[in-house]
Write a protein that holds these residues in place. Structure first.
Motif, mmCIF file in Angstrom:
data_model
loop_
_atom_site.group_PDB
_atom_site.id
_atom_site.type_symbol
_atom_site.label_atom_id
_atom_site.label_comp_id
_atom_site.label_asym_id
_atom_site.label_seq_id
_atom_site.Cartn_x
_atom_site.Cartn_y
_atom_site.Cartn_z
ATOM 1 N N LEU A 1 37.745 28.337 46.089
ATOM 2 C CA LEU A 1 38.781 29.367 46.024
ATOM 3 C C LEU A 1 38.837 30.143 47.338
ATOM 4 C CD1 LEU A 1 40.872 31.013 44.375
ATOM 5 C CD2 LEU A 1 38.965 32.435 43.580
ATOM 6 N N ILE A 2 37.688 30.498 47.869
ATOM 7 C CA ILE A 2 37.641 31.217 49.146
ATOM 8 C C ILE A 2 38.149 30.326 50.277
ATOM 9 C CG2 ILE A 2 36.086 32.282 50.834
ATOM 10 C CD1 ILE A 2 34.373 33.205 48.437
ATOM 11 N N GLN A 3 37.812 29.049 50.233
ATOM 12 C CA GLN A 3 38.342 28.116 51.230
ATOM 13 C C GLN A 3 39.868 28.101 51.223
ATOM 14 O OE1 GLN A 3 36.380 24.322 50.222
ATOM 15 N NE2 GLN A 3 35.550 24.266 52.301
ATOM 16 N N ARG A 4 40.440 28.025 50.028
ATOM 17 C CA ARG A 4 41.910 27.998 49.922
ATOM 18 C C ARG A 4 42.518 29.313 50.390
ATOM 19 N NH1 ARG A 4 40.466 25.687 44.947
ATOM 20 N NH2 ARG A 4 41.208 27.483 43.740
ATOM 21 N N ALA A 5 41.837 30.418 50.077
ATOM 22 C CA ALA A 5 42.330 31.725 50.506
ATOM 23 C C ALA A 5 42.391 31.811 52.033
ATOM 24 C CB ALA A 5 41.437 32.833 49.950
ATOM 25 N N ILE A 6 41.395 31.274 52.703
ATOM 26 C CA ILE A 6 41.372 31.290 54.169
ATOM 27 C C ILE A 6 42.492 30.415 54.732
ATOM 28 C CG2 ILE A 6 40.025 30.590 56.188
ATOM 29 C CD1 ILE A 6 37.525 31.544 54.692
ATOM 30 N N LYS A 7 42.775 29.302 54.072
ATOM 31 C CA LYS A 7 43.882 28.451 54.518
ATOM 32 C C LYS A 7 45.209 29.208 54.434
ATOM 33 C CE LYS A 7 41.843 23.947 53.389
ATOM 34 N NZ LYS A 7 41.936 22.737 52.516
ATOM 35 N N VAL A 8 45.387 29.982 53.361
ATOM 36 C CA VAL A 8 46.611 30.771 53.213
ATOM 37 C C VAL A 8 46.653 31.872 54.273
ATOM 38 C CG1 VAL A 8 47.927 32.296 51.688
ATOM 39 C CG2 VAL A 8 46.838 30.250 50.765
ATOM 40 N N SER A 9 45.507 32.444 54.599
ATOM 41 C CA SER A 9 45.454 33.459 55.660
ATOM 42 C C SER A 9 45.971 32.889 56.974
ATOM 43 C CB SER A 9 44.023 33.966 55.840
ATOM 44 O OG SER A 9 43.582 34.667 54.701
ATOM 45 N N LYS A 10 45.559 31.667 57.269
ATOM 46 C CA LYS A 10 46.032 31.018 58.495
ATOM 47 C C LYS A 10 47.533 30.742 58.415
ATOM 48 C CE LYS A 10 41.556 28.847 59.435
ATOM 49 N NZ LYS A 10 40.795 27.565 59.492
ATOM 50 N N LEU A 11 47.988 30.286 57.249
ATOM 51 C CA LEU A 11 49.399 29.971 57.056
ATOM 52 C C LEU A 11 50.285 31.200 57.219
ATOM 53 C CD1 LEU A 11 51.593 27.902 56.077
ATOM 54 C CD2 LEU A 11 51.074 28.680 53.749
ATOM 55 N N THR A 12 49.799 32.341 56.735
ATOM 56 C CA THR A 12 50.598 33.573 56.765
ATOM 57 C C THR A 12 50.265 34.453 57.967
ATOM 58 O OG1 THR A 12 48.989 34.750 55.366
ATOM 59 C CG2 THR A 12 50.793 33.586 54.243
ATOM 60 N N ASP A 13 49.512 33.919 58.907
ATOM 61 C CA ASP A 13 49.127 34.661 60.113
ATOM 62 C C ASP A 13 48.422 35.965 59.755
ATOM 63 O OD1 ASP A 13 48.901 35.112 62.862
ATOM 64 O OD2 ASP A 13 50.788 36.212 62.950
ATOM 65 N N GLY A 14 47.567 35.908 58.742
ATOM 66 C CA GLY A 14 46.743 37.055 58.379
ATOM 67 C C GLY A 14 47.399 38.056 57.460
ATOM 68 N N ALA A 15 48.641 37.807 57.040
ATOM 69 C CA ALA A 15 49.291 38.734 56.104
ATOM 70 C C ALA A 15 48.574 38.729 54.759
ATOM 71 C CB ALA A 15 50.760 38.367 55.922
ATOM 72 N N PHE A 16 48.051 37.576 54.380
ATOM 73 C CA PHE A 16 47.180 37.498 53.213
ATOM 74 C C PHE A 16 45.759 37.337 53.728
ATOM 75 C CE2 PHE A 16 44.687 35.098 50.163
ATOM 76 C CZ PHE A 16 44.884 35.830 49.005
ATOM 77 N N ASP A 17 44.857 38.215 53.277
ATOM 78 C CA ASP A 17 43.496 38.195 53.796
ATOM 79 C C ASP A 17 42.570 38.810 52.750
ATOM 80 O OD1 ASP A 17 41.069 38.556 55.159
ATOM 81 O OD2 ASP A 17 42.081 38.954 57.072
ATOM 82 N N ILE A 18 41.646 38.005 52.209
ATOM 83 C CA ILE A 18 40.775 38.504 51.145
ATOM 84 C C ILE A 18 39.716 39.472 51.663
ATOM 85 C CG2 ILE A 18 41.119 36.570 49.573
ATOM 86 C CD1 ILE A 18 38.480 35.387 50.586
ATOM 87 N N SER A 19 39.626 39.664 52.981
ATOM 88 C CA SER A 19 38.709 40.686 53.505
ATOM 89 C C SER A 19 39.387 42.047 53.605
ATOM 90 C CB SER A 19 38.149 40.265 54.870
ATOM 91 O OG SER A 19 39.154 40.267 55.863
ATOM 92 N N TYR A 20 40.592 42.150 53.016
ATOM 93 C CA TYR A 20 41.330 43.421 53.016
ATOM 94 C C TYR A 20 40.562 44.533 52.327
ATOM 95 C CZ TYR A 20 42.199 43.317 48.020
ATOM 96 O OH TYR A 20 42.014 43.342 46.662
ATOM 97 N N ALA A 21 39.610 44.185 51.467
ATOM 98 C CA ALA A 21 38.888 45.184 50.670
ATOM 99 C C ALA A 21 38.134 46.183 51.535
ATOM 100 C CB ALA A 21 37.928 44.490 49.711
ATOM 101 N N ALA A 22 37.913 45.843 52.799
ATOM 102 C CA ALA A 22 37.199 46.754 53.698
ATOM 103 C C ALA A 22 38.122 47.766 54.368
ATOM 104 C CB ALA A 22 36.460 45.953 54.768
ATOM 105 N N MET A 23 39.421 47.698 54.119
ATOM 106 C CA MET A 23 40.353 48.633 54.753
ATOM 107 C C MET A 23 40.078 50.065 54.315
ATOM 108 S SD MET A 23 44.196 47.040 55.033
ATOM 109 C CE MET A 23 44.396 46.742 53.293
ATOM 110 N N ASP A 24 40.162 50.990 55.252
ATOM 111 C CA ASP A 24 40.095 52.412 54.909
ATOM 112 C C ASP A 24 41.364 52.791 54.151
ATOM 113 O OD1 ASP A 24 37.694 52.666 56.250
ATOM 114 O OD2 ASP A 24 38.651 53.221 58.144
ATOM 115 N N LYS A 25 41.208 53.560 53.094
ATOM 116 C CA LYS A 25 42.357 53.927 52.250
ATOM 117 C C LYS A 25 43.042 55.177 52.811
ATOM 118 C CE LYS A 25 41.139 50.615 49.431
ATOM 119 N NZ LYS A 25 39.924 50.130 50.100
#
Length: 336
Positions: free
Chosen positions: A93-117
């Protein structure tokens, strides 16, 4: 925002050819969950629904980043320290998520959880964050720093403070897993609705396809289009409830993890795909690419279609969807 109200399943409780529809609504993972199955009787129907609920709980206990005992929480605790072994399905699942991150030029990124709110959408925010604060808010985000070891199936977050959050992909993943499990049990027709991520297969007892309606984001009491859903998936995301306006510019709650700036210009995205997981992840990618970029992204992907509504109420569709078929032209302007 996953807006459960943005998709309405049009269901018919009928008995035909010895089959009935059995439906159950509840809250799982703090979100609405609805399971609808076609079965020979209520006993069989409830057996299918119980299995679906068990599958939701099983996956939640693997991927939730808010439960300390999950594998994802373990990965987050060990950010910058050591790799963590995870189950095969989570690694993939994480592998596929990274592939989508590359496809969307980082618009989708499962490391978003570290963003300051730093963006608030509860009415308390009175001024726009400074460019410096916005830039700093995404310092620990970056799918490129998620290190995967395929041989050992380990996940390592390169920097201390990094975090994974699978909320943008897990619900679609769960809907697909429910379909796999129930189909293996002999369930030939059902709809799994995981907080608006919908996987449908088979037909209703009368032979008609399942039908979904897309709500008008300018007036949530009205549906602007209905579509048959045949062995496919759909996900609608909307920003029409959570947003702020500064200097006449509308900023939504969907934030680009690469830049720290919210999406602009779009209020609703509906994605059609064969897999719910793909529909789930592409919705955010389309939001953050804007109308023109989002359509270009979808149009290059086989088996993916979309309907976009901008903040003026104008409807746009990808090349595989004919809105005229549903009495709505591409130039249609939705009204309140």
């Amino acid at each position: 925002m996953k807006n459960y109200l943005a998709i309405l399943c049009v269901l018919f409780s009928i008995v035909s050819l010895g089959q009935i529809i059995v439906k159950r609504k509840l809250v799982m993972m703090t979100s609405p969950f609805e399971m609808t199955v076609v079965a020979k009787d209520t006993t069989e129907g409830n057996k299918y629904i119980d299995a679906a609920i068990a599958e939701v709980s099983r996956i939640e206990n693997l991927v939730s980043d808010w439960k300390p005992q999950t594998q994802i929480s373990d990965v987050n605790r060990n950010a910058g320290i050591k790799p963590v072994k995870v189950d095969t399905e989570i690694f993939q699942l994480i592998q596929r998520a990274i592939k989508v991150s590359k496809l969307t030029d980082g618009a989708f990124d499962i490391s978003y959880a570290a963003m300051d709110k730093i963006w608030k959408f509860d009415g308390s925010m009175k001024e726009m964050p400074s460019p410096e604060a916005i830039k700093k808010s995404v310092e620990k985000v970056g799918y490129e720093k998620i290190i995967l070891d395929e041989k050992n199936e380990t996940v390592f977050l390169q920097d201390v403070g990094m975090k994974l959050g699978l909320g943008g992909i897990a619900q679609g993943f769960i809907a697909d897993k429910i379909k796999i499990r129930l189909t293996a049990m002999g369930c030939t027709s059902a709809i799994a609705n995981v907080s608006g991520d919908i996987a449908a297969w088979g037909k209703q007892p009368d032979g008609k396809p399942w039908t979904i309606g897309i709500v008008n984001p300018m007036n949530k009491t009205k549906i602007f289009a209905t579509f048959p859903l045949v062995d496919s998936a759909v996900e609608t995301s909307g920003t029409y409830e959570k947003y702020v306006v500064f200097n006449g510019v509308r900023y939504s709650h969907i934030i680009n993890p690469k830049t720290g700036y919210p999406a602009q210009g779009i209020v609703s995205v509906t994605i059609f795909a064969k897999q719910t997981e793909m529909a789930d992840v592409m919705a955010k990618g389309v939001f953050l690419h804007g109308v023109e970029g989002g359509l270009a992204l979808v149009n290059q992907l086989k088996g993916i279609e979309c309907i976009i509504i901008d903040d003026k109420g104008k409807v746009y569709t990808s090349k595989g969807i004919s809105m005229e078929q549903f009495d709505i032209s591409k130039e249609h302007q939705l009204k309140n």
